[in-house]
Every structure is written in C-alpha cells, then in structure tokens.
Write an enzyme that holds these catalytic residues in place. Structure first.
Site, PDB file in Angstrom:
ATOM      1  N   ARG A   1      30.297 -16.025   1.777  1.00  0.00           N
ATOM      2  CA  ARG A   1      29.498 -15.306   0.792  1.00  0.00           C
ATOM      3  C   ARG A   1      30.223 -15.060  -0.526  1.00  0.00           C
ATOM      4  O   ARG A   1      29.632 -15.166  -1.595  1.00  0.00           O
ATOM      5  CB  ARG A   1      29.091 -13.964   1.383  1.00  0.00           C
ATOM      6  CG  ARG A   1      28.116 -14.165   2.508  1.00  0.00           C
ATOM      7  CD  ARG A   1      27.781 -12.877   3.195  1.00  0.00           C
ATOM      8  NE  ARG A   1      26.697 -13.152   4.137  1.00  0.00           N
ATOM      9  CZ  ARG A   1      26.170 -12.256   4.936  1.00  0.00           C
ATOM     10  NH1 ARG A   1      26.618 -11.024   4.920  1.00  0.00           N
ATOM     11  NH2 ARG A   1      25.196 -12.589   5.757  1.00  0.00           N
TER      12      ARG A   1
ATOM     13  N   ALA B   1      25.400   0.634  15.552  1.00  0.00           N
ATOM     14  CA  ALA B   1      26.603   1.258  16.105  1.00  0.00           C
ATOM     15  C   ALA B   1      26.269   2.619  16.719  1.00  0.00           C
ATOM     16  O   ALA B   1      26.630   2.902  17.865  1.00  0.00           O
ATOM     17  CB  ALA B   1      27.669   1.399  15.024  1.00  0.00           C
TER      18      ALA B   1
END
Lengths: 252, 640
Positions: free
Chosen positions: B330, B44
């Site tokens: 997950r 980012a």
C-alpha cells in the site's frame, strides 16, 4: 462543474422518549449535488449552530452503507428514494433544485425515540441474543475445510448474512414487524451445516423474542424487501415461518 | 534503558507454544471471581469479550455505538490472511511471517509477527465454525484470492464484506455470552478516563451517551480495543465516530504511545469532491487483482479515459514494479499515485486522482465474473462517484486508512501499566511501519481470540481473587472529576467556531505536513501550527447544548481536543525518526528509486512516548524498545 440547489427541509425534533415531538423547517441554499444526504445534514447543523440553534441529532457512523447506524425516513421512505442504498449512500444528485424533504425517525413502538431522529434499537440486539448464533465454543473449532459447504448454499447464506441491522424493514412495515431482520439471521445460519444443528430452538427463541419486544407480525406487504438497503429477500420470512411451524409441531 | 518486550527465549517457531506452557493459569473456580473490562466491540474487543466469557471470567463490554455490531471493523472489505496453503502455492507460516515483517519494513517485533502467522489458521477455523459464510469453491472448499505484498493466494473473503461477516461472527459469539449472563453489555457508553490504583489499571470512567451520566466501573483488568486514530486527519476512511480518546486518556494516565507517526494511507479510495466532504470511502485493495492502475502519458490530458489508446496510457505500477505490478504494498502504491499527480498527470476535476481500470479483466473473464468478485464494490462506487465502473475506469486517490502506531504493549499485549491490555488497531504491535492488506482482521481476531485469553490469565493469576478497592476510592473520584472538568471546560468556552471547522483545519495541517511524505521543515512548522490552532480551539470553540442529554457534538468536542494533542506527538515522532521506513517517508531519506531508505543502525527501535502534560507545548519523553532481528535478515525492500 457540479450543480448547486436550494432544498427545503422539514425535520423531526423531540427532546426525549416521553417528550412531545414536532417538525422544524429550514431552507438550505448551496446544496451541492455530490454531497451525501448526511453531509447535507452536517451542513444544516453547522448553520444551525452558528445561529445558536440546536442541531438535529441523527445516528451515523461508517457512512459507507455497512454499519447500519443511519435509519432516516425520508419523505416517508426508509433510507429515501433510491433503491438498495442506506441514507448515508444517498447523494443529493437524486434531488432537484427547490425540492421539499421531510425527515423523520422510524416510527415503531419497539424503537423508542432517544432524541430527534435517534432511536433505541436495542431490541435487535436482544433478538440476536435469544439465539442468533452458532453455539460453538469460542476458542476451539475443527479444521475449517473439514466440512465442505456447497457453493450455492454458502452464497445464499451470505446473501441473508449481509443484513446491516438498520431497521428500515421495521420502519417500512405497516405492522412494524421485525420479521425480515429476524428471518435473515435464521435463514443465514440454517443454510450452513454449522447452523443447521440448532435450527429448531433458534427459530422458536428468536421469534418469541421478536414478539416480546413489541414488533408486529408479518402480513406479507413486502414493504421491508422494497426498502432494504442490502436487498434481503422476503424468502427469509417464508423460511422462518416454515421452520417455526415445524418446530412448534415437533413440540420443542 | 530499552523497554522490555518480554519476548520468551528460544527458537522463533517455539516461542509461543513454550510461552503457553510457562504462563500462569487461573483455576476454573477462581475465574468467576475476576472481572475484566473490555472497551470496544470490534474484531479485537468482541472476540476478546466472547473468549473471556467462554473461559469463565465476568466481562463488562462497552462501546460507543448503539450496538456492538456497528464497530468499524464491519467496514473492512477485502479479506483476511491465513497460512492455510489451501491453493497449494507454496504458502507457509514462515512465508506469511516473512511477508508481514518485510511489508512492515522491518520495524515490527519478530516474535509477535511470527505468533500472528501461527494463529492465523485457527482464526479461519473459528470463523467457519461460527457460520461465517466465506467464499467457496465448487467442491465446497474455502476459496482464496491474492492481496498486495504477497506472491501467494492466502486471503479468505466473503465478497467485499469480509469485515462485516467476521464482525457479526464475533458479535454473535458475544451476544451468546450476554444471554448466558457472562457479559454485561453497555452500548452507547464512551470511556473517558482510565483509573489507576497503586500503579495498576483497575477501572474506567464512562459517559452514558444517552443520559450524559458519568459512571465508575471497577475491574481486575482493563482491555482497550478501541481502534485507530486515523480521524486525526479529519478525512479518512474511518467511521465518523472512530477516535483516539480512550487510548489517549490512558496515555495521559501513563501508558506509552508507540510509533504515532506510522499511518497507512490506502492507495485506492474515492477522491475528495468538495469542502463538505465528511469522510472518504475505500475501494478494497482486492480490486488491484484485476484492475490496472494508469494515468495518461500526456500531462493534463482531458480526453475521456475510454478515448485514450493503450499506447498513450502509462501503467506506472506495472512498468516500475514488474514482479508485483499492481499488487505492490500500500505505501508504495500510495506514494506513486501522489507522485504522478504532483507531477501533473492526475485525472478528474481536481487532478488528484488516477484510473483503476477493469476493461481488460472484463474482456478476459466476462462481466459476470467481475461482478461476482466485486459487485458490491462497483455498486458502492457508482453510488458515490456517479459513474459506472463496468463502462469506464474508476477514479481513485490515496486516503488515510489505518494507523500502525498505538499504545505500546509487550509480548503479552500488556501496556507499561500493569493490568492495562491493548488489542487490535489500538496497539502498535504487529505491522511495523506498514500493514499489508488483509492483515488487520487477522491481527484483531488473533489478539482477541487467541492471545489475550491466555496472557490475561498470566496477569490475573497474581491478583488476589475478588479483591476490590471500591469505586469510592480516591482514584475513581479524581478520574471522574477530570472527565467532568473537561466536559465543563468545553461547554464553557462559548466561542464562535464550530468543532467540525476546527477539526477540518487540524486535519489539513496533518495531511499536508504529516501525510504521505514528510520533511524536517514541514514537520517543524506543523508543530507550530498545531499549537496555535489548539490554543484557539480552547478559546473559541462552540459546543452546543448541555451535558445531561444526548449530545453528539459534545462527544466530538472531547475527541477533537485529544486529536489536537495526538497530532503534535505525531509530528514530534515523525521528526524524531530521521529515516524513512514503510509508510513513513522522510523526503531527506530515499533510495534513487524513491523508496523508503531505512537507517537500521540508528532507528531500529520502537519509539514509545511518555506523556508529560501540555503547557502551550506538548511534553513527551521518549523511551525506546530496541528491535532485534534474530531470524530474518534486514534488507532494502524491493518489489521490482
């Protein structure tokens, strides 16, 4: 059950770039075979601090062999005795009870010591800055599949691109050359159509920067390849030299 | 009052394009008058810095590592999602959006997630143009594989080193701008304070990690891309230097912290081997494409796994979730692993592990094919665990991996402090209560390359170009004093317990009580224990050395101090969220099948906390952003 060992350590201490360095010794008992090498150093530092002694500083971050932060020279070998692992992935099961281990920073004029085992590798950033990229505008790019790339070439490019920038190649080289690091980036980008365009300028700019930083030249010892934790091949250096000569004769 | 997310009006599919038409622009000749600080150089931060510089802004980039290339994004293994639909298996922007919203258990903001899916394709274009060597088909086209929580193959990858390759792409783009002089680059600098002037973010205080010097930096806007807070658990898959300090110090200056209890526990990590353990290593989720998860049917079966015949193996994910099998999301995979181990079926020395077996894949496709897909992961496993996964199953166990919570941001990725933007894992924005695999890289790069470069202009356009308060301004002086005060305080305790010892104890409380499963009683006692330990930390911590030097343990001390406050907020948030959602499983709220049971009527909101100081206890005020779902229907998640 796991095995415990006694390890005799000798590690480099140095207060700053201009201070005089020296070795310190310490014997650690209860070294578990499943510890990583760096965990063993964590345990050393915990003991030192509890005895009001200064811990030994060393660089590390991911501890899974990918960030390239750790760069210890262990018994004279960059990243230690096990092939194709960074020091953080070396485990104590590779050692035996009673072993003596000497830990030093990489020794190279272009990597001045910051403290103890921590060195300044910003020269690597500056080599990349000199041309280790594709000059595409960030934010605008053509459709990804518009240029097909031969699978084999993509795989080769990947193999060079996996360099983690740790500097083991420099540490191992008798000339302290950064040729493997620099060559790997050049070979990665030149293999791909996206990087091909700038190959002439790239090789000249990066190689010149490498020299300017004070790294030595390559004399084909191939020590770098032997210690590289990700197995970068010295064909990268051959490609770099070929391109450099071509570029110079082109007059660029 | 609900927080205003500033989501544009209009149909979902047109919000972003319409917003781009509506937001203010900064004229090219004015851009060079603005200075933007970017803290962090992961996907980012690196992408944002490169993009701002390309657009013509002056950028200052900071990172704690010795080089921008070492940010922890580098360790991401498996891949990056995009809705290209190259395999022609029916993928689309809508499906990627829908899978992400559903995967996040309907606790994320619809408009943000749709935008993420929209720009996903451009990320792949950008990365390929930079020379990122993605895996290719024989014909030269890009290859894809599948990941958890999706029934299409939309994941692009570069062996098991996708994060490394994407990060080096962003890093190189950044270094190109450093070369051009558009980015001033400051490695080995840690942000310790945010400087707020007249309610707007106008700068930061950093500590030079080599000299120890505190420095003041002024700018027109500040971007935090400083990653997640998984290391509050002490053991996690995060890098050792990953921390919450930049985000937490901004929180202390008024930025709201959202959904801190949303923590992702990754199902496939190498199990803990002893007390000296310093971190946990992830084995990419992509392994679940070919690996089969199982435990022995008999409790405490100590036979070698290869000696246990098929009929005595319990392939619990395949049996319980026939349509997704080993590729359930997950949170579901982690909870199931914990449950079978809690029930006594775990394997290995500690009994806290399950098998991930490649026997059948090797039999079906050959060892070479398996090696081509996962070679480096198998090598990594063998280095750490000491046994060979080609010959016997891996032992795996869940470990803390990613934090969905983070600083609250609006649709423009701006926090509630104007001028403070937050990107990547450091913000809370796109993954709701659970992140799907191969979506972190997507979000980091989306924020950095394709969202912030536009939305930051919308803010800067209202700032007078070139206006400076000067770093002698009282706000800078005060912020530097605060940073200095904290450092001195830590060095002056002179206690006799080490920082790591405190951190390990804190981590144990957080893992045991704010981990995979939570309940009211545990959370309340966690809060008490955290307060007590925090008190002791400030009385008895031992920080070596001095401040005017390279001092790694001093860095850690400051970060652990912040984790101590964050941990209490996590417990508070988990207690307040009296429902289950995604990774946040409150044992009081489960379906009959043991799945997270949401309470949409009362908890369909983002919990954004405002800091009020620490006086023995942490004071925080809750603000809510109501989540409205205009375009998808809220359902009980099912992967059966």
């Amino acid at each position: 059950m796991s095995k415990e060992m006694t390890i005799h350590l000798k590690y480099w201490k140095q207060d700053g770039p201009d201070a005089r360095g020296y070795f310190e010794e310490y014997t650690l008992d209860n070294v578990n075979e499943h510890m990583s090498f760096l965990e063993m150093l964590d345990v050393l530092n915990e003991e030192l601090m509890l005895k009001d002694k200064a811990p030994v500083e060393f660089d590390y971050d991911c501890r899974e062999g990918i960030c390239g932060s750790c760069n210890l020279v262990i018994n004279g070998q960059a990243h230690g005795p096990k092939e194709r692992v960074a020091a953080c992935q070396l485990h104590m099961r590779n050692y035996s009870d009673g072993d003596h281990i000497t830990i030093e920073p990489p020794r190279a004029a272009a990597f001045p010591v910051i403290k103890d085992l921590v060195v300044d590798r910003s020269a690597f950033d500056r080599i990349i800055e000199a041309g280790g990229y594709v000059s595409v505008k960030t934010g605008a790019a053509p459709e990804a599949n518009s240029i097909p790339v031969e699978q084999e070439k993509a795989n080769k490019a990947f193999d060079y691109a996996t360099c983690i920038g740790c500097g083991a190649c420099v540490a191992a080289c008798p000339n302290a050359s950064a040729s493997l690091f620099t060559g790997a980036k050049i070979a990665h980008l030149n293999k791909l159509p996206q990087g091909e365009v700038e190959r002439t300028n790239r090789v000249v700019n990066m190689v010149d920067q490498m020299k300017e930083e004070g790294f030595g030249d390559c004399s084909n010892y191939a020590e770098c390849e032997a210690v590289c934790p990700v197995g970068i091949s010295i064909t990268a250096i051959a490609e770099m030299r070929k391109d450099y000569i071509k570029a110079v004769f082109k007059g660029d | 009052m609900s927080l205003d997310s500033k989501v544009p009006e209009g149909p979902l599919t047109e919000k972003w394009s319409k917003h781009l038409q509506d937001i203010k622009l900064v004229a090219p000749n004015n851009k060079r008058k603005y200075e933007v600080i970017v803290v962090g150089t992961g996907l980012a931060g690196g992408a944002a810095a490169a993009s701002f510089a390309e657009m013509g802004y002056n950028v200052r980039s900071f990172c704690i590592q010795d080089s921008a290339r070492r940010a922890h994004s580098i360790a991401a293994q498996g891949g990056i999602n995009a809705a290209k639909n190259y395999p022609n298996d029916g993928d689309s922007i809508w499906r990627l959006f829908y899978d992400t919203i559903k995967g996040g258990d309907y606790r994320s903001r619809e408009a943000n997630v749709y935008r993420l899916a929209q720009v996903s394709n451009e990320i792949i274009d950008q990365a390929v143009a930079q020379g990122v060597p993605f895996a290719r088909e024989y014909g030269g086209q890009l290859a894809n594989r599948s990941f958890g929580g999706a029934q299409v193959s939309r994941t692009f990858y570069a062996k098991g080193q996708t994060g490394q390759q994407l990060l080096l792409g962003a890093y190189q783009a950044m270094m190109r701008q450093v070369h051009k002089g558009n980015i001033k680059y400051h490695p080995r600098h840690e942000m310790l304070e945010l400087v707020v002037i007249d309610g707007q973010a106008k700068g930061i205080i950093t500590r030079d990690l080599v000299s120890g010097e505190l420095k003041r930096w002024e700018a027109d806007a500040v971007v935090l891309a400083t990653g997640g807070y998984g290391n509050v658990f002490y053991l996690s898959t995060n890098a050792k230097n990953s921390n919450v300090t930049a985000a937490w110090r901004a929180h202390k200056k008024g930025a709201y912290f959202a959904n801190p209890c949303y923590v992702q526990v990754h199902p496939t990590c190498i199990p803990v081997s002893g007390d000296y353990q310093s971190k946990l290593t992830l084995m990419s989720e992509s392994l679940r494409n070919d690996g089969r998860v199982w435990v022995p049917k008999k409790k405490g079966d100590k036979r070698h796994p290869n000696d246990i015949p098929d009929e005595e193996r319990y392939y619990y994910l395949e049996e319980r979730y026939p349509s997704f099998g080993n590729l359930v999301p997950r949170d579901v995979a982690s909870r199931n692993a914990k449950n079978v181990c809690d029930d006594g079926y775990g394997v290995g020395e500690t009994g806290l592990a399950v098998y991930l077996d490649f026997r059948d894949a090797i039999k079906r496709d050959g060892k070479e094919a398996v090696e081509a897909r996962y070679g480096n992961l198998f090598e990594m496993y063998e280095n750490i665990a000491g046994d060979n996964p080609y010959k016997q199953p891996m032992r795996i166990y869940p470990a803390v991996h990613y934090t969905m919570g983070g600083l609250w941001v609006d649709y423009n990725l701006m926090s509630n402090i104007p001028g403070l933007f937050v990107a990547g894992e450091a913000n809370f924005s796109d993954h709701g209560a659970n992140r799907l695999g191969a979506s972190a890289l997507m979000q980091g790069l989306s924020d950095g390359y394709f969202v912030l470069p536009y939305t930051i202009g919308n803010y800067l356009a209202d700032q007078a170009p070139g206006k400076r308060y000067g770093t002698d301004h009282g706000a800078f002086v005060e912020a530097e004093n605060e940073a200095q005060g904290q450092i001195d305080k830590l060095l002056n305790v002179n206690g006799d317990r080490t920082i790591i010892d405190f951190h390990r104890s804190l981590g144990k409380i957080v893992w045991d009580k704010i981990g995979i499963a939570r309940n009211e009683e545990d959370l309340k006692s966690a809060i008490e224990e955290i307060r007590e330990l925090r008190e002791e930390f400030w009385q008895n911590v031992k920080v070596p050395g001095d401040k005017n030097n390279y001092n790694k343990y001093l860095e850690f001390a400051g970060r652990v101090a912040d984790f101590f406050e964050l941990a209490e907020l996590m417990a508070e948030d988990a207690l307040n969220r009296d429902e289950s959602a995604g990774c946040h499983l409150r044992e009081e709220h489960q379906t009959e099948e043991g799945e997270a049971l949401r309470n949409d009527e009362d908890y369909s909101f983002v919990a954004a906390w405002e800091y009020g100081g620490v006086n023995g206890k942490l004071e925080e005020t809750l603000h809510k952003e109501n989540l409205e779902f205009e375009f998808v229907e809220l359902k009980q998640r099912s992967y059966k």
